[in-house]
Design a protein around this motif. Structure first.
Motif, PDB file in Angstrom:
ATOM      1  N   VAL A  36       0.592  -1.317  -0.028  1.00 22.14           N
ATOM      2  CA  VAL A  36       0.086   0.265  -0.268  1.00 22.14           C
ATOM      3  C   VAL A  36       1.014   1.268  -0.034  1.00 22.14           C
ATOM      4  CG1 VAL A  36      -1.823   1.273   1.321  1.00 22.14           C
ATOM      5  CG2 VAL A  36      -1.778  -1.343   1.335  1.00 22.14           C
ATOM      6  N   ILE A  77       0.879   4.864  -0.022  1.00 24.59           N
ATOM      7  CA  ILE A  77      -0.044   6.064   0.139  1.00 24.59           C
ATOM      8  C   ILE A  77       1.056   7.538   0.383  1.00 24.59           C
ATOM      9  CG2 ILE A  77      -1.559   7.549   1.938  1.00 24.59           C
ATOM     10  CD1 ILE A  77      -2.329   4.754   2.830  1.00 24.59           C
ATOM     11  N   SER A  78       0.734   8.331  -0.781  1.00 25.87           N
ATOM     12  CA  SER A  78       1.891   9.530  -0.626  1.00 25.87           C
ATOM     13  C   SER A  78       0.914  10.780  -0.931  1.00 25.87           C
ATOM     14  CB  SER A  78       2.944   9.370  -1.676  1.00 25.87           C
ATOM     15  OG  SER A  78       2.234   9.298  -3.119  1.00 25.87           O
ATOM     16  N   GLY A  79       1.467  11.875  -0.424  1.00 25.56           N
ATOM     17  CA  GLY A  79       0.882  13.066  -0.513  1.00 25.56           C
ATOM     18  C   GLY A  79       1.832  14.164  -0.192  1.00 25.56           C
ATOM     19  N   ALA A 135      -4.805  -1.721   4.433  1.00 23.84           N
ATOM     20  CA  ALA A 135      -4.792  -0.608   5.061  1.00 23.84           C
ATOM     21  C   ALA A 135      -5.642  -0.362   6.130  1.00 23.84           C
ATOM     22  CB  ALA A 135      -5.162   0.496   3.856  1.00 23.84           C
ATOM     23  N   VAL A 195      -9.387   3.508   2.541  1.00 18.20           N
ATOM     24  CA  VAL A 195      -8.459   3.853   1.229  1.00 18.20           C
ATOM     25  C   VAL A 195      -9.254   3.735  -0.302  1.00 18.20           C
ATOM     26  CG1 VAL A 195      -6.119   3.468   2.290  1.00 18.20           C
ATOM     27  CG2 VAL A 195      -7.117   1.869   0.835  1.00 18.20           C
ATOM     28  N   ASP A 203      -0.954   2.636  -5.546  1.00 19.66           N
ATOM     29  CA  ASP A 203      -1.328   3.705  -5.040  1.00 19.66           C
ATOM     30  C   ASP A 203      -2.658   3.862  -4.386  1.00 19.66           C
ATOM     31  OD1 ASP A 203      -0.916   6.774  -4.880  1.00 19.66           O
ATOM     32  OD2 ASP A 203      -2.073   6.999  -6.468  1.00 19.66           O
ATOM     33  N   ALA A 204      -2.685   4.385  -3.206  1.00 19.23           N
ATOM     34  CA  ALA A 204      -3.843   4.594  -2.260  1.00 19.23           C
ATOM     35  C   ALA A 204      -4.015   5.795  -1.926  1.00 19.23           C
ATOM     36  CB  ALA A 204      -3.805   3.396  -1.490  1.00 19.23           C
ATOM     37  N   THR A 205      -5.351   6.416  -1.714  1.00 17.08           N
ATOM     38  CA  THR A 205      -5.659   7.626  -1.044  1.00 17.08           C
ATOM     39  C   THR A 205      -6.488   7.358   0.166  1.00 17.08           C
ATOM     40  OG1 THR A 205      -5.558   8.639  -3.121  1.00 17.08           O
ATOM     41  CG2 THR A 205      -6.509   9.783  -1.416  1.00 17.08           C
ATOM     42  N   ILE A 206      -5.943   7.915   1.324  1.00 16.89           N
ATOM     43  CA  ILE A 206      -6.807   7.732   2.388  1.00 16.89           C
ATOM     44  C   ILE A 206      -8.198   8.607   2.234  1.00 16.89           C
ATOM     45  CG2 ILE A 206      -7.159   8.264   4.943  1.00 16.89           C
ATOM     46  CD1 ILE A 206      -4.011   8.173   5.145  1.00 16.89           C
ATOM     47  N   SER A 207      -9.233   7.677   2.502  1.00 12.65           N
ATOM     48  CA  SER A 207     -10.483   8.361   2.304  1.00 12.65           C
ATOM     49  C   SER A 207     -11.361   8.381   3.559  1.00 12.65           C
ATOM     50  CB  SER A 207     -11.514   7.402   1.351  1.00 12.65           C
ATOM     51  OG  SER A 207     -11.488   6.036   1.911  1.00 12.65           O
ATOM     52  N   TRP A 218       5.505  10.089   7.913  1.00 17.10           N
ATOM     53  CA  TRP A 218       5.468  10.578   6.478  1.00 17.10           C
ATOM     54  C   TRP A 218       6.995  10.970   6.272  1.00 17.10           C
ATOM     55  CZ3 TRP A 218       1.315  10.213   3.613  1.00 17.10           C
ATOM     56  CH2 TRP A 218      -0.049  10.352   4.203  1.00 17.10           C
TER      57      TRP A 218
END
Length: 148
Positions: A25, A27-29, A68, A76, A105-109, A124
């Motif tokens: 998993v 997760i980046s930002g 996740a 995610v 790729d994953a995005t926290i929802s 991070w």
């Protein structure tokens, strides 16, 4: 291995003989890429991408969402397939098995990363720490654009 479909003995017996399909998993930002520090073997104490074995009959995206939730405590949205990671250095270090990780790729929802018994510390990173699992560090440095 509570909540897993195999006992530890069966897991070791099977995956000591065949490759093990896993998901990773990513997760980046703006704050960088999210890693957790392993509290269990293999690779105890190293930073890593949350990941785990794909269960029989489970889709890859469902495995990403499950991992996740279990390892980070977040929901995610699963994004693009980023590539794969093989683990020859783990095998050379005596780990019994040959995991192959499919990275998404994953995005926290929803939720905030809280870690788990497998890795309670999360962070991070805009640069991959030197004490990251080697194969994952190579993958992240090569393929994932970490914001700076």
């Amino acid at each position: 291995m509570s909540g897993f479909p195999l006992s530890r003995r069966d897991f070791d017996e099977i995956y000591g003989r065949v490759p093990r399909l896993c998901v990773e998993v990513v997760i980046s930002g703006p704050a960088g890429v999210l890693l957790s520090r392993r509290d269990i073997e293999p690779c105890l104490g190293q930073w890593h991408l949350p990941g785990g074995t794909v269960f029989f009959g489970e889709s890859l995206t469902a495995a990403v969402a499950r991992v996740a939730a279990r390892e980070l405590g977040v929901s995610v949205a699963v994004g693009d397939l980023l590539g794969y990671i093989e683990y020859p250095f783990m095998a050379a270090d005596g780990y019994r098995g040959w995991p192959i990780g499919i990275a998404f790729d994953a995005t926290i929802s929803s939720g905030q990363p809280v870690g788990s018994a497998e890795g309670s510390e999360t962070g991070w990173f805009t640069e991959i720490p030197p004490d990251t699992i080697r194969e994952q560090a190579d993958f992240l440095n090569r393929l994932v654009r970490v914001p700076s």
